[in-house]
Design a protein around this motif. Structure first.
Motif, PDB file in Angstrom:
ATOM      1  N   SER A   1       0.626  -0.762  -2.846  1.00 37.67           N
ATOM      2  CA  SER A   1       1.492  -0.028  -1.921  1.00 37.67           C
ATOM      3  C   SER A   1       1.727  -0.864  -0.666  1.00 37.67           C
ATOM      4  O   SER A   1       2.020  -0.322   0.391  1.00 37.67           O
TER       5      SER A   1
ATOM      6  N   HIS B   1       4.048   5.227  -1.215  1.00 36.73           N
ATOM      7  CA  HIS B   1       4.377   4.793   0.141  1.00 36.73           C
ATOM      8  C   HIS B   1       4.354   5.970   1.110  1.00 36.73           C
ATOM      9  O   HIS B   1       4.395   7.119   0.712  1.00 36.73           O
ATOM     10  N   THR B   2       4.302   5.598   2.362  1.00 39.27           N
ATOM     11  CA  THR B   2       4.340   6.584   3.435  1.00 39.27           C
ATOM     12  C   THR B   2       5.780   6.817   3.875  1.00 39.27           C
ATOM     13  O   THR B   2       6.681   6.038   3.527  1.00 39.27           O
TER      14      THR B   2
ATOM     15  N   GLN C   1       6.901   3.698   5.747  1.00 38.10           N
ATOM     16  CA  GLN C   1       7.325   2.591   4.890  1.00 38.10           C
ATOM     17  C   GLN C   1       8.725   2.857   4.327  1.00 38.10           C
ATOM     18  O   GLN C   1       9.550   1.952   4.250  1.00 38.10           O
TER      19      GLN C   1
END
Length: 147
Positions: free
Chosen positions: A7, A99-100, A103
């Protein structure tokens, strides 16, 4: 893009070949190369990266199941971009990559860097990350025709 099965990133890279493969080299700004090195050095991998005083990037691959150890020297081009590839598999950044929201905002900004700025449609701090992605893509591609 990201390192396969991770990630990390997203890393904004400019392909060096018209045919994309998981080990293909891409150009990265120093800022993104720093991020790649930080991510790799923060994990238990057989590859670490360091920058020399003159800006050269050294990747050290420890000996192991994949063969003998080696050091790969990456010298930036005349525009300060680093050609990195062939050391691990790259993966295209997408929804399949964990992912966040930050991101995702950064990646969206990079993907939309030539379009109208949509930062105001995002809440803080995502708007700033979106803007950072746009700026990184601009820095990377400002000399694209010279590659």
């Amino acid at each position: 893009m990201t390192v396969f099965d991770s990630s990390y990133g997203p890393y904004i890279g400019l392909p060096l070949s018209p045919t994309w493969e998981p080990t293909s080299a891409h150009l990265f700004t120093r800022k993104t190369a720093d991020l790649i090195v930080r991510d790799l050095n923060g994990e238990a991998t057989d590859t670490t990266g360091t920058f020399t005083d003159d800006g050269t990037l050294l990747f050290t691959v420890e000996p192991g199941a994949n063969g003998p150890g080696e050091t790969i020297t990456v010298t930036p081009d005349e525009h300060g971009r680093y050609p990195i590839g062939g050391l691990w598999w790259w993966d295209v950044w997408g929804d399949h990559v964990p992912h966040t929201a930050g991101q995702a905002a950064f990646a969206r900004g990079a993907a939309e860097y030539q379009q109208a700025d949509a930062a105001t449609s995002l809440p803080q701090p995502l708007d700033g990350l979106y803007t950072m992605g746009r700026e990184e893509a601009r820095r990377l591609t400002q000399h694209a025709a010279a590659s």
